[in-house]
Scaffold this active site. Structure first.
Site, PDB file in Angstrom:
ATOM      1  N   CYS A 168      -2.995  -3.114   1.068  1.00  0.00           N
ATOM      2  CA  CYS A 168      -1.787  -2.540   0.095  1.00  0.00           C
ATOM      3  C   CYS A 168      -1.172  -1.119   0.862  1.00  0.00           C
ATOM      4  O   CYS A 168      -1.802  -0.757   1.927  1.00  0.00           O
ATOM      5  CB  CYS A 168      -2.471  -1.973  -1.066  1.00  0.00           C
ATOM      6  SG  CYS A 168      -1.107  -1.447  -2.247  1.00  0.00           S
ATOM      7  N   CYS A 195      -0.245   1.707  -0.865  1.00  0.00           N
ATOM      8  CA  CYS A 195      -0.179   3.069  -1.273  1.00  0.00           C
ATOM      9  C   CYS A 195      -0.973   4.381  -0.852  1.00  0.00           C
ATOM     10  O   CYS A 195      -0.740   5.472  -1.151  1.00  0.00           O
ATOM     11  CB  CYS A 195      -0.423   2.778  -3.153  1.00  0.00           C
ATOM     12  SG  CYS A 195      -2.057   2.106  -3.269  1.00  0.00           S
ATOM     13  N   CYS A 255       3.457   1.136  -3.508  1.00  0.00           N
ATOM     14  CA  CYS A 255       2.503  -0.174  -2.879  1.00  0.00           C
ATOM     15  C   CYS A 255       3.655  -0.829  -2.091  1.00  0.00           C
ATOM     16  O   CYS A 255       3.163  -1.910  -1.388  1.00  0.00           O
ATOM     17  CB  CYS A 255       1.946  -0.925  -3.794  1.00  0.00           C
ATOM     18  SG  CYS A 255       0.744  -0.280  -4.953  1.00  0.00           S
ATOM     19  N   LYS A 258      -2.886  -8.475 -12.197  1.00  0.00           N
ATOM     20  CA  LYS A 258      -3.097  -6.936 -11.857  1.00  0.00           C
ATOM     21  C   LYS A 258      -2.365  -6.279 -13.019  1.00  0.00           C
ATOM     22  O   LYS A 258      -0.993  -6.198 -12.805  1.00  0.00           O
ATOM     23  CB  LYS A 258      -2.986  -6.390 -10.483  1.00  0.00           C
ATOM     24  CG  LYS A 258      -3.211  -5.042 -10.369  1.00  0.00           C
ATOM     25  CD  LYS A 258      -3.287  -4.488  -8.924  1.00  0.00           C
ATOM     26  CE  LYS A 258      -3.342  -2.996  -8.796  1.00  0.00           C
ATOM     27  NZ  LYS A 258      -3.344  -2.721  -7.401  1.00  0.00           N
ATOM     28  N   ARG A 268      -7.027   7.168  -8.136  1.00  0.00           N
ATOM     29  CA  ARG A 268      -6.043   8.020  -7.495  1.00  0.00           C
ATOM     30  C   ARG A 268      -6.484   9.062  -6.796  1.00  0.00           C
ATOM     31  O   ARG A 268      -5.879   9.435  -5.825  1.00  0.00           O
ATOM     32  CB  ARG A 268      -4.836   8.338  -8.686  1.00  0.00           C
ATOM     33  CG  ARG A 268      -4.411   7.033  -9.456  1.00  0.00           C
ATOM     34  CD  ARG A 268      -2.978   6.440  -8.700  1.00  0.00           C
ATOM     35  NE  ARG A 268      -2.846   5.190  -9.186  1.00  0.00           N
ATOM     36  CZ  ARG A 268      -2.236   4.673 -10.175  1.00  0.00           C
ATOM     37  NH1 ARG A 268      -1.486   5.584 -10.907  1.00  0.00           N
ATOM     38  NH2 ARG A 268      -2.119   3.341 -10.461  1.00  0.00           N
ATOM     39  N   ARG A 311       3.881   2.276 -11.553  1.00  0.00           N
ATOM     40  CA  ARG A 311       3.842   1.079 -10.913  1.00  0.00           C
ATOM     41  C   ARG A 311       4.389  -0.088 -11.819  1.00  0.00           C
ATOM     42  O   ARG A 311       4.077  -1.366 -11.612  1.00  0.00           O
ATOM     43  CB  ARG A 311       2.445   0.696 -10.470  1.00  0.00           C
ATOM     44  CG  ARG A 311       1.622   1.770  -9.566  1.00  0.00           C
ATOM     45  CD  ARG A 311       0.868   1.156  -8.682  1.00  0.00           C
ATOM     46  NE  ARG A 311      -0.139   2.246  -8.181  1.00  0.00           N
ATOM     47  CZ  ARG A 311       0.151   3.066  -7.068  1.00  0.00           C
ATOM     48  NH1 ARG A 311       1.260   2.988  -6.573  1.00  0.00           N
ATOM     49  NH2 ARG A 311      -0.872   3.913  -6.690  1.00  0.00           N
ATOM     50  N   GLU A 337       1.478 -15.924 -12.569  1.00  0.00           N
ATOM     51  CA  GLU A 337       0.927 -15.164 -11.366  1.00  0.00           C
ATOM     52  C   GLU A 337      -0.279 -15.771 -10.775  1.00  0.00           C
ATOM     53  O   GLU A 337      -0.032 -15.825  -9.304  1.00  0.00           O
ATOM     54  CB  GLU A 337       0.401 -13.822 -11.611  1.00  0.00           C
ATOM     55  CG  GLU A 337       1.485 -12.666 -12.285  1.00  0.00           C
ATOM     56  CD  GLU A 337       2.316 -12.084 -11.301  1.00  0.00           C
ATOM     57  OE1 GLU A 337       2.070 -12.525  -9.819  1.00  0.00           O
ATOM     58  OE2 GLU A 337       3.322 -11.531 -11.510  1.00  0.00           O
ATOM     59  N   LYS A 346      -7.584  -7.448 -13.045  1.00  0.00           N
ATOM     60  CA  LYS A 346      -8.056  -6.331 -12.921  1.00  0.00           C
ATOM     61  C   LYS A 346      -7.163  -5.271 -13.834  1.00  0.00           C
ATOM     62  O   LYS A 346      -5.909  -5.627 -13.870  1.00  0.00           O
ATOM     63  CB  LYS A 346      -7.695  -5.752 -11.542  1.00  0.00           C
ATOM     64  CG  LYS A 346      -7.659  -4.513 -11.007  1.00  0.00           C
ATOM     65  CD  LYS A 346      -7.507  -4.163  -9.789  1.00  0.00           C
ATOM     66  CE  LYS A 346      -7.258  -2.749  -9.426  1.00  0.00           C
ATOM     67  NZ  LYS A 346      -6.198  -2.423  -8.693  1.00  0.00           N
TER      68      LYS A 346
HETATM   69  C1  PBG Z   1      -4.075  -0.343  -4.847  1.00  0.00           C
HETATM   70  C2  PBG Z   1      -5.139  -0.581  -5.608  1.00  0.00           C
HETATM   71  C3  PBG Z   1      -5.536   0.190  -6.881  1.00  0.00           C
HETATM   72  C4  PBG Z   1      -6.705  -0.083  -7.406  1.00  0.00           C
HETATM   73  C5  PBG Z   1      -7.308  -0.988  -6.335  1.00  0.00           C
HETATM   74  N1  PBG Z   1      -6.333  -1.226  -5.430  1.00  0.00           N
HETATM   75  C6  PBG Z   1      -4.882   1.461  -7.535  1.00  0.00           C
HETATM   76  C7  PBG Z   1      -3.482   0.894  -8.227  1.00  0.00           C
HETATM   77  O1  PBG Z   1      -3.121  -0.323  -8.060  1.00  0.00           O
HETATM   78  O2  PBG Z   1      -2.781   1.774  -8.852  1.00  0.00           O
HETATM   79  C8  PBG Z   1      -7.506   0.499  -8.325  1.00  0.00           C
HETATM   80  C9  PBG Z   1      -8.924   0.446  -8.305  1.00  0.00           C
HETATM   81  C10 PBG Z   1      -9.704   1.101  -9.326  1.00  0.00           C
HETATM   82  O3  PBG Z   1      -8.997   1.955 -10.250  1.00  0.00           O
HETATM   83  O4  PBG Z   1     -11.016   1.242  -9.206  1.00  0.00           O
HETATM   84  N2  PBG Z   1      -4.157  -0.289  -3.568  1.00  0.00           N
END
Ligand code: PBG
Length: 332
Positions: A121, A123, A131, A200, A210, A222, A238, A253
């Site tokens: 990713c 971010c 992202c 997700k 974050r 997002r 998806e 997730k």
């Molecule tokens: C994106 C990513 C995120 C998480 C895992 N991969 C953050 C997001 O999508 O905003 C979150 C995982 C967590 O909260 O434990 N790289």
């Protein structure tokens, strides 16, 4: 007294041995994946305030962490990198000597059998915290799906080159699995698997992450790429799309509020390995309640994860993984 049948469901709950014998689901150490945050230039492990017990690690402390995982019997980690320099296109994410590439090589040297999964990713690598690359100015700026795709492939290939076993794209870009598969194959990494964060949601439960990964969006949120928590049907699409594009495994997730999706996806794709991510906010809630004395930490941890298995998860990503492994060892 007349009863309607001779079935008495409490009969099988009278003895611990019998309860164990008829238990349908078990948490196993090989189901677990531990997330690790690796930060460039960090000299000492840095506690993550909103995730008690979790740390950002420098490369120097990675060996100790991996040794601890191995001795607990953990088989897999998922890596997040925090580079020393961020820019608009995330160039630090695919450097051969980038923080995550160095971490992969170090883990593979220390513990060749450890399964290394990498989060793919942008971010954490882009200065704006989204992202993918942005196009447009100011309030009109939006994440440009197709400009991001080749960069995702480039990042994934660099992870494979460093030795990653599984790449896990988490940016929710359309067609991300297709381009990553093509990129990996073209570079000779036909055996590198793709675990897609297919389902997700745009969730507040990522809050503590974050802080951990230093990837909060500088402006906006997002919701133009992650899914609306109100929706189930689109999650099935998806997943279907990512599988059609060649994903080897898929993920839901966050975890606990979304176990209906785990159940639906397992029913629809029984042969596809299904992962669930108990995210940072879920971890933080249990830790916080336990610190207050309002919940028993170990029981809440074990129950929350066992229920993910009952829902249909094969793979569980959790910040509790080390603690769970320890617990499983005690209860053997
Ligand atoms: C994106 C990513 C995120 C998480 C895992 N991969 C953050 C997001 O999508 O905003 C979150 C995982 C967590 O909260 O434990 N790289």
């Amino acid at each position: 007294m007349s009863t309607t049948s001779n079935a008495r469901l409490r009969r099988l709950r009278q003895h611990a041995g019998l309860r164990a014998m008829v238990q349908e689901n078990q948490l196993q150490v090989q189901d677990l994946v531990l997330p690790l945050f690796i930060k460039a230039g960090l000299k000492e492990p840095q506690p993550i305030q909103s995730m008690p017990g979790c740390y950002q690690l420098g490369l120097a402390h990675l060996d100790d962490e991996i040794d601890a995982c191995v001795s607990l019997g953990l088989k897999a980690v998922i890596l997040f990198g925090i580079p020393s320099h961020k820019d608009a296109t995330g160039g630090a994410s695919w450097q051969a000597d980038g923080i995550i590439q160095q971490a992969i090589m170090r883990i593979k040297r220390r513990a060749p059998a450890m399964l290394v999964i990498t989060d793919v990713c942008f971010c954490e690598y882009m200065d704006h915290g989204h992202c993918g690359v942005l196009s447009g100015e100011g309030d009109a700026a939006s994440v440009d799906n197709d400009a991001t795709l080749p960069l995702l492939a480039q990042q994934a290939v660099s992870h494979a080159k460093a030795g990653a076993d599984i790449v896990a794209p988490s940016g929710m870009m359309d067609d991300m699995v297709t381009v990553i598969r093509q990129g990996l194959d073209a570079a000779g990494y036909q055996q590198t698997a793709i675990l897609s964060y297919a389902v997700k949601y745009a969730s507040c439960f990522y809050g503590p992450f974050r802080e951990a990964a230093e990837g909060a969006p500088q402006q906006g949120d997002r919701r133009t790429y992650q899914m609306n928590p109100a929706n189930a049907g689109i999650g099935l699409r998806e997943a279907q799309q990512d599988l059609a594009q060649g994903a080897d495994a898929i993920m839901v997730k966050p975890g606990m509020p979304y176990l209906d999706m785990v159940q639906r996806l397992k029913a629809q794709h029984p042969g596809v390995p299904l992962a669930v991510y108990q995210v940072s906010g879920e971890y933080a809630m249990i830790k916080a309640a336990a610190q207050q004395g309002w919940l028993d930490e170990v029981e809440a941890m074990m129950e929350s994860l066992l229920c993910m298995k009952r829902a249909g998860a094969d793979i569980i990503i959790s910040y509790f993984s080390k603690q769970v492994a320890e617990q499983l060892r005690h209860t053997k």
